[in-house]
Design a protein around this motif. Structure first.
Motif, PDB file in Angstrom:
ATOM      1  N   SER A   1       1.222 -27.302   5.553  1.00 48.77           N
ATOM      2  CA  SER A   1       1.122 -27.097   7.000  1.00 48.77           C
ATOM      3  C   SER A   1       1.622 -28.351   7.717  1.00 48.77           C
ATOM      4  O   SER A   1       1.796 -29.404   7.102  1.00 48.77           O
ATOM      5  N   THR A   2       1.861 -28.216   8.999  1.00 46.10           N
ATOM      6  CA  THR A   2       2.430 -29.311   9.788  1.00 46.10           C
ATOM      7  C   THR A   2       1.629 -30.611   9.660  1.00 46.10           C
ATOM      8  O   THR A   2       2.200 -31.689   9.500  1.00 46.10           O
ATOM      9  N   ASP A   3       0.294 -30.493   9.708  1.00 44.81           N
ATOM     10  CA  ASP A   3      -0.524 -31.716   9.629  1.00 44.81           C
ATOM     11  C   ASP A   3      -0.387 -32.392   8.267  1.00 44.81           C
ATOM     12  O   ASP A   3      -0.376 -33.618   8.168  1.00 44.81           O
TER      13      ASP A   3
ATOM     14  N   ALA B   1       2.739 -34.292   8.258  1.00 46.93           N
ATOM     15  CA  ALA B   1       2.551 -35.562   8.966  1.00 46.93           C
ATOM     16  C   ALA B   1       1.883 -36.570   8.042  1.00 46.93           C
ATOM     17  O   ALA B   1       2.230 -37.751   8.037  1.00 46.93           O
ATOM     18  N   GLN B   2       0.945 -36.068   7.238  1.00 46.26           N
ATOM     19  CA  GLN B   2       0.267 -36.971   6.312  1.00 46.26           C
ATOM     20  C   GLN B   2       1.202 -37.489   5.213  1.00 46.26           C
ATOM     21  O   GLN B   2       0.977 -38.549   4.649  1.00 46.26           O
TER      22      GLN B   2
ATOM     23  N   PHE C   1       7.297 -37.555  11.112  1.00 48.92           N
ATOM     24  CA  PHE C   1       6.933 -37.641  12.532  1.00 48.92           C
ATOM     25  C   PHE C   1       8.033 -36.974  13.341  1.00 48.92           C
ATOM     26  O   PHE C   1       9.215 -37.084  13.015  1.00 48.92           O
TER      27      PHE C   1
ATOM     28  N   THR D   1      -7.240 -41.230  23.148  1.00 51.64           N
ATOM     29  CA  THR D   1      -7.940 -40.240  22.329  1.00 51.64           C
ATOM     30  C   THR D   1      -7.006 -39.643  21.291  1.00 51.64           C
ATOM     31  O   THR D   1      -7.373 -39.463  20.126  1.00 51.64           O
ATOM     32  N   LEU D   2      -5.788 -39.329  21.722  1.00 56.10           N
ATOM     33  CA  LEU D   2      -4.822 -38.719  20.805  1.00 56.10           C
ATOM     34  C   LEU D   2      -4.478 -39.674  19.666  1.00 56.10           C
ATOM     35  O   LEU D   2      -4.492 -39.291  18.492  1.00 56.10           O
TER      36      LEU D   2
ATOM     37  N   ALA E   1      -7.366 -40.032  17.277  1.00 58.99           N
ATOM     38  CA  ALA E   1      -7.528 -38.864  16.400  1.00 58.99           C
ATOM     39  C   ALA E   1      -6.430 -38.834  15.350  1.00 58.99           C
ATOM     40  O   ALA E   1      -6.663 -38.516  14.185  1.00 58.99           O
ATOM     41  N   SER E   2      -5.233 -39.189  15.789  1.00 56.71           N
ATOM     42  CA  SER E   2      -4.096 -39.170  14.903  1.00 56.71           C
ATOM     43  C   SER E   2      -4.256 -40.204  13.785  1.00 56.71           C
ATOM     44  O   SER E   2      -4.068 -39.897  12.610  1.00 56.71           O
TER      45      SER E   2
ATOM     46  N   ALA F   1      -6.833 -39.176  11.296  1.00 59.37           N
ATOM     47  CA  ALA F   1      -6.353 -38.168  10.347  1.00 59.37           C
ATOM     48  C   ALA F   1      -5.359 -38.764   9.344  1.00 59.37           C
ATOM     49  O   ALA F   1      -5.350 -38.395   8.172  1.00 59.37           O
ATOM     50  N   LEU F   2      -4.521 -39.683   9.821  1.00 61.46           N
ATOM     51  CA  LEU F   2      -3.416 -40.146   8.974  1.00 61.46           C
ATOM     52  C   LEU F   2      -3.738 -41.395   8.154  1.00 61.46           C
ATOM     53  O   LEU F   2      -3.238 -41.566   7.059  1.00 61.46           O
TER      54      LEU F   2
ATOM     55  N   LYS G   1      -8.903 -41.678   7.271  1.00 58.41           N
ATOM     56  CA  LYS G   1      -9.761 -40.555   6.921  1.00 58.41           C
ATOM     57  C   LYS G   1     -10.756 -41.011   5.861  1.00 58.41           C
ATOM     58  O   LYS G   1     -10.366 -41.472   4.796  1.00 58.41           O
TER      59      LYS G   1
ATOM     60  N   GLN H   1       3.712 -43.483  20.357  1.00 58.26           N
ATOM     61  CA  GLN H   1       2.949 -42.823  19.292  1.00 58.26           C
ATOM     62  C   GLN H   1       3.579 -43.084  17.927  1.00 58.26           C
ATOM     63  O   GLN H   1       2.881 -43.321  16.937  1.00 58.26           O
TER      64      GLN H   1
ATOM     65  N   ILE I   1       1.781 -44.820  14.692  1.00 61.14           N
ATOM     66  CA  ILE I   1       1.639 -44.074  13.439  1.00 61.14           C
ATOM     67  C   ILE I   1       2.444 -44.722  12.295  1.00 61.14           C
ATOM     68  O   ILE I   1       2.051 -44.673  11.148  1.00 61.14           O
TER      69      ILE I   1
ATOM     70  N   MET J   1      -0.916 -30.950  15.517  1.00 57.94           N
ATOM     71  CA  MET J   1      -0.789 -30.936  14.055  1.00 57.94           C
ATOM     72  C   MET J   1       0.319 -31.886  13.600  1.00 57.94           C
ATOM     73  O   MET J   1       0.219 -32.519  12.557  1.00 57.94           O
ATOM     74  N   SER J   2       1.364 -31.996  14.412  1.00 63.92           N
ATOM     75  CA  SER J   2       2.447 -32.916  14.050  1.00 63.92           C
ATOM     76  C   SER J   2       1.974 -34.368  14.127  1.00 63.92           C
ATOM     77  O   SER J   2       2.622 -35.264  13.621  1.00 63.92           O
ATOM     78  N   ARG J   3       0.800 -34.558  14.759  1.00 63.62           N
ATOM     79  CA  ARG J   3       0.221 -35.904  14.801  1.00 63.62           C
ATOM     80  C   ARG J   3      -0.873 -36.064  13.739  1.00 63.62           C
ATOM     81  O   ARG J   3      -1.656 -37.001  13.776  1.00 63.62           O
ATOM     82  N   GLY J   4      -0.963 -35.077  12.843  1.00 63.28           N
ATOM     83  CA  GLY J   4      -1.861 -35.225  11.702  1.00 63.28           C
ATOM     84  C   GLY J   4      -3.165 -34.453  11.782  1.00 63.28           C
ATOM     85  O   GLY J   4      -3.935 -34.437  10.823  1.00 63.28           O
ATOM     86  N   LEU J   5      -3.453 -33.799  12.910  1.00 61.44           N
ATOM     87  CA  LEU J   5      -4.722 -33.073  13.020  1.00 61.44           C
ATOM     88  C   LEU J   5      -4.604 -31.700  12.364  1.00 61.44           C
ATOM     89  O   LEU J   5      -3.579 -31.035  12.508  1.00 61.44           O
ATOM     90  N   SER J   6      -5.643 -31.281  11.680  1.00 61.89           N
ATOM     91  CA  SER J   6      -5.617 -29.947  11.066  1.00 61.89           C
ATOM     92  C   SER J   6      -5.717 -28.906  12.175  1.00 61.89           C
ATOM     93  O   SER J   6      -6.069 -29.222  13.314  1.00 61.89           O
TER      94      SER J   6
ATOM     95  N   GLU K   1      -9.158 -28.859  13.669  1.00 62.60           N
ATOM     96  CA  GLU K   1      -9.389 -30.059  14.495  1.00 62.60           C
ATOM     97  C   GLU K   1      -8.642 -29.934  15.818  1.00 62.60           C
ATOM     98  O   GLU K   1      -9.160 -30.281  16.880  1.00 62.60           O
TER      99      GLU K   1
ATOM    100  N   PHE L   1     -10.252 -29.956  19.412  1.00 60.00           N
ATOM    101  CA  PHE L   1      -9.756 -30.980  20.325  1.00 60.00           C
ATOM    102  C   PHE L   1      -9.337 -30.361  21.664  1.00 60.00           C
ATOM    103  O   PHE L   1      -9.666 -30.864  22.729  1.00 60.00           O
TER     104      PHE L   1
END
Lengths: 255, 465
Positions: free
Chosen positions: A74-76, A79-80, A84, A100-101, A104-105, A108-109, A112, A165, A169, B386-391, B394, B398
């Protein structure tokens, strides 16, 4: 270590229509690639397909990072893996501040916790400091930290905020989709120099652009020309200059 | 809604409360009105109401003579012993606490049953009742069947920074209870009221909790009323509220709807004299089978009144919301200013929301605006996050919190503001938390302030720097 993003014989469909055909590309994390092409050639589609946007259906081919396919992710998860994307039209996020973004980013990256019941241990003061540093670098003031992302931003501010961003990242590969559009010439200079400072040949760049403007400040190692869903030509930075002089139509006739 | 009892119960209640005979007559009258009225009177809403989940066939009406002590409740209340509070258990007054300095200033809290058994006190109390049975079927129900409630009197000029607490505990299932509350706030007072609704356990049988709140604000009084509604999902919560505001008074509501099976709420901001400002903020997070049928009135009955009502809801599973807001500007209400916003976000198929804003404007020199929407989560926003890493989960969470954020940002209630996002998150994640964890602990009462008349001008919001 140099990471490698490989795109092999990629075919992409949107709503049953084939829009990318047999795309082949290899990008190393110390390289700069430019993808140029006229409107509707499929440049943004390629960017979004690599990132795993659900609208784009990959019918054939593969996308790999260091030899491992990412198509099942998946997209996330992509990213991991270090991908980007800076969007051509970054969408407004009312209610979510840049801080905040980013928090959170990064949670996640990068931060975690291995045990999900634990709270992530983010160095928040450092994150805030870094944010301030990169905002300044891009000519945005501190107030952007607490503003809702892309809400009420000008076109140029949105693009700059995307680069901030990216800086936070520090991805392995960054696809920058028309980052130069919406920026005036001074803006392009600022953004180009920031991109170079941030990537420092440690982030592989894929610059998607319509014009040569950005490429005068960030000289790519390779220029790929995308037309009607295919890469029709690959060459050095000078190819972009030639294209600028002659135009896409001339180029099309020569094919 | 079928009830398994009839008007005979009215006589029992009346004996139970030892009230004057005229009040008993009022009950019979209200019962008649209840039987005659449809669920909705307003032609605007005739098609928009939903109490279909309510099933009271197994619920019983019971008049308690004694209240069992609960160690669990006592332990919670011990933590706020320095604050003024009233606690109700299953609708009966359980404990009243007024710290000595506030008692000396004239703060009063009573069970209405201590007032109803006296002819004069009963008259005085009922004179504060602004909700009339003819206005709404369930107001009539409450008028017929109320058997308990409280009366709070805040003296003029009292400034209370820490909240006056109202805590409602529910411990028994399958009960029908009608509660009538009165709050009278004297001129120039400034108080925050924090009300919390908790159930001690999950139930199997449905209950009905009928509540009427008559809130009166004296001249230039300021009230911030915060409600966290977290009754369990077998509770049907039917509430009618009216804030009757005198000159320059200011009412701010912050209502957080998380619990209950059905919440049917009607709140009237009656801006009866000039200069009144009312500000309604309502949040809904619905899941499972929950129904939230919410109506807010901005009743501009006088010139130079300002009303704002903002409702935001997020619905998942098969939950449903009806957001009904009505701006009423009377003929004499020149220069009234009204704003009404009702926005809902649907998280999945199966959930449903309707926003029905309405305007009734009888004066031309006014400003009235409204906005309403029902939307789904934006797929492009999810992709971006999601492209910034959030599932995906999430990202949805958010965006949900972000949906509420602009409303949270402008809520003045400092007391609860920081906590609101957490409360929303807990509800979204369906976190099971004990009442002990949910119960809000606030600072201790350190000083009590009153305004002397000379200082009134300085502290009045119009003259505040």
């Amino acid at each position: 270590m140099v990471d490698v993003l490989t795109i092999e014989h990629l075919y992409v469909e949107v709503e049953g229509k084939e829009i990318l055909k047999d795309i082949n590309l290899e990008v190393k994390s110390n390289e700069i690639h430019a993808i140029m092409g006229p409107n509707g050639a499929g440049k943004s589609s390629l960017a979004q397909a690599i990132m795993g946007h659900p609208r784009y259906k990959i019918t054939k081919g593969d996308v790999k990072i260091n030899g491992e396919s990412i198509l099942g992710l998946s997209t996330d998860k992509r990213a991991q893996k270090g991908l980007f994307i800076s969007l051509q039209y970054p969408i407004g996020l009312q209610g979510i501040t840049l801080f905040t973004l980013v928090r959170a980013s990064l949670t996640a990256l990068k931060y975690k916790p291995t045990d999900p019941s634990q709270k992530p241990n983010l160095p928040l003061p450092q994150i805030r400091k870094d944010l301030e540093f990169y905002l300044k670098k891009l000519g945005l003031d501190d107030s952007f930290i607490n503003r809702y992302v892309n809400e009420g931003f000008s076109g140029g501010e949105k693009k700059k905020s995307e680069i901030v961003q990216m800086a936070m990242i520090k991805p392995k590969f960054a696809i920058l989709d028309e980052t130069d559009s919406g920026l005036d010439i001074d803006g392009i200079k600022i953004v180009a120099s920031a991109i170079m400072d941030i990537s420092r040949r440690e982030t592989g760049l894929i610059l998607i652009t319509h014009y040569n403007r950005l490429l005068q400040f960030i000289r790519p190692d390779y220029v790929h020309i995308l037309m009607d869903g295919r890469i029709v030509e690959t060459g050095p930075a000078e190819l972009a200059d030639l294209l600028e002089q002659k135009g896409y139509d001339w180029f099309k006739k020569g094919l | 809604m079928s009830l398994n009892f009839d008007s005979n119960i009215l006589k029992e209640i009346s004996y139970y409360t030892s009230e004057p005979s005229w009040l008993r007559e009022e009950r019979y009258r209200a019962w008649e009105i209840y039987n005659k009225l449809p669920i909705e009177i307003s032609p605007l809403y005739v098609k928009h109401h939903d109490i279909t989940k309510v099933n009271l066939e197994q619920a019983r009406f019971e008049l308690k003579t004694e209240l069992n002590k609960s160690e669990e409740i006592d332990a919670l209340l011990d933590q706020i012993s320095s604050l003024p509070f009233i606690s109700l258990k299953d609708g009966e007054v359980y404990k009243i606490n007024i710290p000595q300095p506030l008692k000396e200033k004239g703060l009063e809290i009573h069970s209405i049953r201590d007032l109803l058994n006296d002819e004069d006190n009963a008259k005085k109390l009922l004179s504060l009742k602004s909700l009339k049975p003819e206005e709404d079927k369930f107001q009539a129900f409450n008028d017929a069947f109320f058997s308990s409630g409280f009366y709070i009197s805040v003296p003029s000029g009292l400034i209370l920074k820490l909240p006056l607490r109202i805590i409602n505990f529910q411990s028994e299932e399958g009960r029908i209870k009608a509660i009538k509350n009165f709050i009278n706030v004297g001129a120039d007072s400034r108080i925050t009221i924090l009300e919390e609704n908790y159930s001690l356990k999950e139930d199997l049988k449905q209950s009905l909790y009928s509540l009427n709140l008559n809130l009166n604000l004296g001249e230039a009084a300021e009230v911030e009323y915060i409600l966290i509604n977290d009754f369990n999902k077998q509770t049907n919560y039917f509430v009618n509220r009216r804030a009757a505001c005198n000159k320059d008074a200011r009412i701010t509501w912050v209502i957080l709807n998380f619990g209950t099976l059905t919440t049917r709420a009607k709140t009237d901001n009656a801006m009866n004299e000039q200069g009144v400002i009312s500000n309604m903020n309502e949040i809904v997070v619905g899941d499972a089978q929950q129904v939230f049928d919410l109506t807010t009135y901005l009743s501009h009955n006088a010139p130079f009144t300002k009303g704002v009502s903002m409702t935001k809801g997020v619905l998942k599973d098969e939950s449903r919301a009806l957001f009904k807001g009505l701006i009423i500007i009377e003929e004499n209400a020149k220069n009234a200013d009204a704003y009404l916003a009702e926005h809902a976000m649907i998280l999945n198929r199966g959930a449903r929301a309707d926003s029905i804003p309405g305007l009734e404007i009888k004066n031309n020199e006014v400003r009235a605006t409204h906005s309403a929407s029902v939307a789904q989560v934006d797929e492009e926003q999810i992709f971006y996050l999601m492209s910034r890493g959030l599932s995906e989960d999430e990202a949805k969470k958010f965006l949900t919190i972000a949906f509420f954020q602009p409303l949270i940002d402008q809520i003045p209630a400092e007391l609860i503001k920081e906590e609101i996002a957490n409360l929303i998150e807990n509800k979204l994640e369906n976190k099971k938390r004990s009442i002990k964890e949910k119960f809000i602990i606030t600072e201790e009462l350190k000083e009590v302030k009153t305004v002397s008349p000379e200082k009134l001008f300085e502290t009045h919001y119009k003259y505040r720097k």
